[in-house]
Scaffold this active site. Structure first.
Site, PDB file in Angstrom:
ATOM      1  N   CYS A 207      -2.302  10.028  -6.359  1.00 61.37           N
ATOM      2  CA  CYS A 207      -2.217   9.778  -4.647  1.00 61.37           C
ATOM      3  C   CYS A 207      -1.572  10.574  -4.104  1.00 61.37           C
ATOM      4  CB  CYS A 207      -1.956   7.898  -4.842  1.00 61.37           C
ATOM      5  SG  CYS A 207      -2.347   7.963  -3.287  1.00 61.37           S
TER       6      CYS A 207
ATOM      7  N   HIS B   6      -5.569   4.318  -6.614  1.00 60.08           N
ATOM      8  CA  HIS B   6      -4.458   4.170  -7.872  1.00 60.08           C
ATOM      9  C   HIS B   6      -4.566   3.872  -8.928  1.00 60.08           C
ATOM     10  CE1 HIS B   6      -0.123   5.487  -5.209  1.00 60.08           C
ATOM     11  NE2 HIS B   6      -1.829   4.865  -4.408  1.00 60.08           N
TER      12      HIS B   6
ATOM     13  N   GLU C 235      -4.028   3.157 -12.146  1.00 60.23           N
ATOM     14  CA  GLU C 235      -2.938   2.180 -12.845  1.00 60.23           C
ATOM     15  C   GLU C 235      -2.887   1.021 -12.316  1.00 60.23           C
ATOM     16  OE1 GLU C 235      -2.579   4.634 -10.520  1.00 60.23           O
ATOM     17  OE2 GLU C 235      -0.536   3.931  -9.216  1.00 60.23           O
TER      18      GLU C 235
HETATM   19  N1  GLN Z   1       1.978   9.796   1.287  1.00 56.81           N
HETATM   20  C1  GLN Z   1       0.413   9.940   1.031  1.00 56.81           C
HETATM   21  C2  GLN Z   1      -0.614   9.278   1.676  1.00 56.81           C
HETATM   22  O1  GLN Z   1       0.653   8.366   2.630  1.00 56.81           O
HETATM   23  C3  GLN Z   1      -0.133   9.179  -0.535  1.00 56.81           C
HETATM   24  C4  GLN Z   1       0.629   7.575  -0.785  1.00 56.81           C
HETATM   25  C5  GLN Z   1       0.868   7.075  -2.342  1.00 56.81           C
HETATM   26  O2  GLN Z   1       1.009   8.379  -2.915  1.00 56.81           O
HETATM   27  N2  GLN Z   1       0.482   6.515  -2.512  1.00 56.81           N
HETATM   28  O3  GLN Z   1      -1.734   9.705   1.914  1.00 56.81           O
END
Ligand code: GLN
Length: 555
Positions: free
Chosen positions: A383, A520, A522
Site C-alpha cells: 500500500c 493489503h 496480509e
Molecule cells: N496513505 C496512503 C493512502 O491513503 C496509503 C494507505 C495505506 O497504506 N493503507 O493511499
C-alpha cells in the site's frame, strides 16, 4: 436455532480476549459446528477507521470493505467462517441507528432511552451478526464484548446480552468471563482477589459466569482454582487456567484439555463429535521446529507498537512456516533512516515497507526502497509501501526529481501518486473523492479483483487473477505510467474498469525480487496455507541469504 456464547472481560484489558474467543470458536468448529464470531466495541467512533494505530492497533479490513477491530483478524485466522460488516459493531453505530430511527419517527413519540431502545438495538445487531432468521444462521455465535466489566460504556452492552440470554432460555446461552490472576513476586503467590471481585461485579449486573478463563503468567494450581470457584460461584471445572505461551496457536489445545468446549456443549445441549485439534498440534509442532531463520527489516512509522502491524506480522510468520524457517522481524523506525541507509539495512535478508498514513517517515522509507533496489535485496511494498516505491523509482530512475504523492505535498509539481477524484466502480456506480471529503467515507475499501499480466513475477505468484483487500485513498497517477514504464517499471496488475494500478515490480534483469502492491495481502493469510505473496517473499529472502553466505574455504 442459533446459540450464543458471550465472552466478557474483567480486571484489565489486553488479556487476549480476542484470541480466547477465537480459540474457543476453533474448537467448536472442529466439533463440526457452524460458528461465527461477533465483536462489540463500546466506544463511540463509528468504526476504528479514523483511529490512530497508536490508540487502537491495526484496522482489519474485511472482503466487504468494513474497517474493523483487529480481533476480527484473529477470528479469520482461527476459523473458516469469513467476517463481514455485521461481525463488528460499535456504540457509535448503534447510536447512529437509534437516532436515525428516532428522526424517522419509528419510536412513535416515546422517550428514547438506553434501556430499552439502545439495548434492543444492540440485540438486533447481534442477531444480524449471527445471521438469525436467514439461511446463513450459524449453530453458535460467539459474542465478544469489548472493554472490561465496570466500564461505564460497556454497561448497555452487558445489559443487552443479559436480556438476550433471559429471552433465549437456559440452554441457549453461555457466559465466559476472562479474568486476571496476578503473580505477586514479593509474596511469591498468585492472587485470586481481582478475579473474585470481577465475578462479583458481573453478578451485580445480573450475569453469572458459566466459565472463568483465568489469565496468569503461569498455570494456576488446583488450590487457587478451588478458591476462585468458591468465591465466584463457578464450578471448579469451569475455572480454567490460561497461562502465557510462546505462540497463540497453543491456546485451542490448552482450553480443550481443561474441558471448556465440553462444558459449553453440555450447557448448550449440543451433541457433536469430539473436538479434533490435529491441525493445531501440527501447527504448533512446525512452529517449534524451524530449519533455519531469516531476518526481515520492516521499515515503518508505528514500529513501537506491535499491534499496529498485527496481520502483517502473522502473515510473515505463516510464510516462514510454509518455508520451514523462523522469520525474525526487525522494526526499523523510518525516521531514523537517511541517505546512509545501507549501513542499517545491509544485514537483512529482505526489506518490507508496510502501509501507513501521513508524511512522517516517508523520506526514510524512500531511502529504504532505494537501498533495496540498488543492492538487489528482496523488497515488498504494501500500500503506502508501493506508493513510496513508485516515488523512489520516479525520482531516481525515471529522472522525475520532483516526484511525490499529493498526500505528502499537495502542491507537488510531479504527483506520481495522487487522489483520483472520480471513477466508476465495479457495480457501475460513480465514486468520488475530494481532499475535503469526510475521512470515514473516501477510501477504496474491501476486496477487488484484477487481471495479472502473464510473464510477470506477480503472475508466477498469483496466476491469472488477483483478489485482495484495499484500504487507501491515493493511487498511482495514470498520467505518469508511460514514463515510468519506459524507464523499466513493470505494472503487473491493473483494475480493468478504473485503471487503478494494483501491482508494480522490477524485471528480473534489474532485480531478483521487487514488488509493490496497492492492496493489503496480509489480511488473507492463514496459518494453514500462508499467503502466496508472503510465501514467495520469504522464499526470496532465503535465496538472498544463501547467495550471500560465505562460501566455505577449503581446509
Ligand atoms: N496513505 C496512503 C493512502 O491513503 C496509503 C494507505 C495505506 O497504506 N493503507 O493511499
Amino acid at each position: 436455532m442459533t446459540k450464543f456464547v458471550f465472552v466478557t472481560g474483567g480486571v484489565v484489558s489486553s488479556l487476549g480476549k480476542g484470541v480466547a474467543a477465537a480459540s474457543l470458536a476453533a474448537i467448536l468448529e472442529s466439533r463440526g459446528l457452524q460458528v461465527t464470531l461477533i465483536k462489540l466495541d463500546p466506544y463511540l467512533n463509528v468504526d476504528p477507521g479514523t483511529m490512530s494505530p497508536f490508540q487502537h492497533g491495526e484496522v482489519f479490513v474485511t472482503d466487504d470493505g468494513a474497517e474493523t477491530d483487529l480481533d476480527l483478524g484473529h477470528y479469520e485466522r482461527f476459523i473458516e467462517t469469513r467476517m463481514n460488516k455485521a461481525n463488528n459493531f460499535t456504540a457509535g453505530q448503534v447510536y447512529t441507528s437509534v437516532l436515525e430511527k428516532e428522526r424517522r419517527g419509528d419510536y412513535l413519540g416515546k422517550t428514547v432511552q438506553v434501556i430499552p431502545h439502545v439495548t434492543n438495538e444492540i440485540q438486533l445487531f447481534i442477531q444480524r451478526g449471527a445471521g438469525v432468521g436467514t439461511p446463513k444462521a450459524v449453530d453458535v455465535a460467539i459474542v465478544e464484548v469489548g472493554g472490561t466489566v465496570g466500564d461505564i460504556e460497556s454497561l448497555p452492552f452487558l445489559e443487552a446480552v443479559r436480556q438476550l440470554s433471559l429471552q433465549a432460555g437456559r440452554n441457549d446461552t453461555v457466559f465466559v468471563h476472562l479474568s486476571y490472576v496476578p503473580w505477586i513476586a514479593a509474596a511469591g503467590e498468585l492472587k485470586t482477589k481481582p478475579t473474585q471481585h470481577t465475578a462479583r461485579q458481573l453478578r451485580e449486573i445480573g450475569i453469572q459466569a458459566d466459565a472463568l478463563l483465568c489469565r496468569a503468567d503461569r498455570p494456576i494450581p488446583q488450590e487457587e482454582r478451588e478458591k476462585i470457584s468458591l468465591f465466584s460461584n463457578v464450578p471448579v471445572w469451569g475455572v480454567i487456567s490460561v497461562w502465557d505461551v510462546d505462540t497463540i496457536y497453543k491456546i485451542p489445545r490448552m482450553l480443550h484439555e481443561q474441558g471448556l468446549d465440553g462444558l459449553i456443549c453440555d450447557k448448550l445441549r449440543l451433541n457433536t463429535p469430539p473436538a479434533n485439534l490435529r491441525r493445531w498440534d501440527d501447527l504448533v509442532r512446525d512452529i517449534a521446529n524451524p530449519q533455519g531463520e531469516v531476518h526481515v527489516a520492516m521499515v515503518g512509522k508505528y514500529v513501537e507498537l506491535g499491534d499496529s502491524y498485527k496481520s502483517l506480522n502473522e502473515a510473515l510468520r505463516h510464510a516462514g512456516l510454509k518455508n520451514h524457517v523462523r522469520v525474525n522481524i526487525h522494526y526499523i523506525d523510518a525516521e531514523s533512516l537517511n541517505n546512509d541507509t545501507w549501513a542499517t539495512l545491509e544485514r537483512f535478508d529482505a526489506i518490507l515497507v508496510p502501509g501507513g498514513f501521513g508524511v512522517r517517515g516517508v523520506e526514510g522509507k524512500i531511502c529504504a526502497v532505494r537501498c533495496a533496489r540498488e543492492h538487489r535485496i528482496p523488497f515488498l511494498g504494501i500500500c503506502l509501501g508501493m506508493q513510496v516505491a513508485t516515488i523512489e523509482f520516479a525520482r531516481n530512475v525515471a529522472g522525475l526529481a520532483d516526484a511525490n504523492s499529493t498526500e505528502f505535498d499537495p502542491a507537488c509539481p510531479c504527483p506520481v501518486i495522487a487522489l483520483i477524484t472520480e471513477w466508476q466502480d465495479e457495480a457501475g456506480q460513480i465514486q468520488t473523492r475530494s481532499p475535503d471529503s469526510d475521512l470515514g467515507g473516501t477510501m477504496r475499501l474491501g476486496a477487488q479483483t484484477s487481471d495479472v499480466v502473464p510473464g510477470t513475477l506477480a503472475h508466477r505468484i498469483y496466476g491469472n487473477v488477483v483478489t485482495e483487500r484495499h484500504r487507501h485513498r491515493f493511487e498511482a497517477n495514470t498520467r505518469y505510467l508511460d514514463v515510468l514504464q519506459r524507464a523499466g517499471l513493470v505494472v503487473s496488475a491493473m483494475t480493468q474498469r478504473e485503471k487503478l494500478t494494483e501491482i508494480i515490480e522490477l524485471p528480473p534483469a534489474i532485480h531478483p525480487w521487487f514488488i509493490g502492491v496497492q492492496f493489503h495481502p496480509e489480511f488473507k493469510s492463514t496459518p494453514w496455507n500462508g499467503h502466496p505473496l508472503f510465501n514467495a517473499f520469504i522464499q526470496a529472502a532465503i535465496k538472498h541469504q544463501q547467495s550471500r553466505a560465505p562460501t566455505p574455504t577449503g581446509s
